[in-house]
Design an enzyme around this catalytic site. Structure first.
Site, PDB file in Angstrom:
ATOM      1  N   HIS A   1      -3.779  -4.657  10.510  1.00  8.11           N
ATOM      2  CA  HIS A   1      -3.561  -3.286  10.053  1.00  8.11           C
ATOM      3  C   HIS A   1      -2.370  -3.285   9.098  1.00  8.11           C
ATOM      4  O   HIS A   1      -1.244  -3.641   9.481  1.00  8.11           O
ATOM      5  CB  HIS A   1      -3.281  -2.402  11.265  1.00  8.11           C
ATOM      6  CG  HIS A   1      -3.377  -0.934  11.005  1.00  8.11           C
ATOM      7  ND1 HIS A   1      -2.562  -0.288  10.105  1.00  8.11           N
ATOM      8  CD2 HIS A   1      -4.183   0.029  11.547  1.00  8.11           C
ATOM      9  CE1 HIS A   1      -2.847   1.007  10.103  1.00  8.11           C
ATOM     10  NE2 HIS A   1      -3.830   1.222  10.964  1.00  8.11           N
ATOM     11  N   HIS A   2      -2.595  -2.857   7.845  1.00 14.69           N
ATOM     12  CA  HIS A   2      -1.573  -2.971   6.808  1.00 14.69           C
ATOM     13  C   HIS A   2      -0.380  -2.047   7.028  1.00 14.69           C
ATOM     14  O   HIS A   2       0.717  -2.278   6.490  1.00 14.69           O
ATOM     15  CB  HIS A   2      -2.186  -2.690   5.436  1.00 14.69           C
ATOM     16  CG  HIS A   2      -1.542  -3.427   4.310  1.00 14.69           C
ATOM     17  ND1 HIS A   2      -0.239  -3.867   4.363  1.00 14.69           N
ATOM     18  CD2 HIS A   2      -2.022  -3.807   3.086  1.00 14.69           C
ATOM     19  CE1 HIS A   2       0.074  -4.471   3.229  1.00 14.69           C
ATOM     20  NE2 HIS A   2      -0.990  -4.453   2.434  1.00 14.69           N
ATOM     21  N   ALA A   3      -0.540  -1.004   7.806  1.00 10.12           N
ATOM     22  CA  ALA A   3       0.601  -0.139   8.104  1.00 10.12           C
ATOM     23  C   ALA A   3       1.618  -0.842   9.000  1.00 10.12           C
ATOM     24  O   ALA A   3       2.791  -0.461   9.039  1.00 10.12           O
ATOM     25  CB  ALA A   3       0.126   1.153   8.775  1.00 10.12           C
TER      26      ALA A   3
ATOM     27  N   PRO B   1      -7.573   0.678   6.758  1.00  9.48           N
ATOM     28  CA  PRO B   1      -6.240   0.164   6.452  1.00  9.48           C
ATOM     29  C   PRO B   1      -6.047  -1.325   6.726  1.00  9.48           C
ATOM     30  O   PRO B   1      -4.959  -1.857   6.533  1.00  9.48           O
ATOM     31  CB  PRO B   1      -5.347   0.994   7.383  1.00  9.48           C
ATOM     32  CG  PRO B   1      -6.215   1.236   8.573  1.00  9.48           C
ATOM     33  CD  PRO B   1      -7.609   1.409   8.026  1.00  9.48           C
TER      34      PRO B   1
END
Length: 212
Positions: free
Chosen positions: A186-188, A25
């Site tokens: 972290h793309h979240a 991610p």
């Protein structure tokens, strides 16, 4: 000190869940930033380049709250402060050691602690993460290459959510001194807007270090 983050907005919650289920991610952006004024000021003040840069990047990351968020057991934890863990050379081998330093807002105090930790790492290097600790920023210098992209080694299962920040060899462009800066997050937790805010703040700080 840490607290739990709970999304009230349904779309923001969906965004987190979408990226958090991915095997990899993280996303990475690399851009060139001008460091002409920064280098002139630290030379004038006789400050070490690496520690001054680590401090500036750490200060910036702490100002963007998403860079202080971490995924833990599929929940989001926000740290009140995160601290740099950066690479330094050792006397033991031709590979690096991690140098973890408690972030302090005062630059001179930070530099003194960094020097002390660095000296200890020269003969007693460490490559292991502290178990259970995620209030860190992983940083590294690649001073031999003016790179245009970067990919970091990391665990995929389970993946961690500590941002990676790297910088490369300085180079001249149109009379300015430039530095490649790579940020992986972290793309979240971190979206393009937050990444953009980080780079904008870094550029502003690099221009105004003499005013601090």
């Amino acid at each position: 000190m840490e607290k739990k983050v709970v999304f009230e907005n349904a779309h923001r919650k969906k965004h987190f869940e979408f990226f958090n289920t991915m095997n990899h991610p993280h996303f990475n952006i690399t851009a060139n930033v001008e460091i002409s004024d920064f280098l002139a000021q630290i030379k004038k003040q006789q400050l070490p380049t690496t520690y001054s840069l680590v401090h500036l990047l750490s200060e910036t990351a702490n100002e963007v709250k998403e860079f202080r968020w971490r995924v833990r057991n599929n929940e989001i934890i926000e740290h009140s402060m995160v601290h740099p863990s950066f690479t330094v050379p050792t006397d033991e081998a031709d590979v690096f050691s991690f140098c973890t330093v408690t972030f302090q807002s005062n630059l001179n105090d930070f530099i003194e602690e960094a020097k002390s930790v660095r000296d200890a790492m020269k003969t007693n290097p460490s490559i292991e993460d502290e178990p259970g600790r995620d209030d860190l920023l992983f940083m590294s210098a690649i001073p031999w290459i003016s790179f245009t992209s970067m990919q970091h080694a990391m665990h995929y299962h389970p993946h961690d959510s500590v941002p990676r920040i790297s910088w490369g060899k300085f180079f001249q462009q149109e009379g300015k001194t430039m530095m490649p800066l790579s940020v992986q997050a972290h793309h979240a937790l971190v979206d393009g807007r937050h990444m953009g805010a980080f780079f904008e703040k870094v550029e502003q700080k690099l221009r105004s270090i003499g005013d601090r």
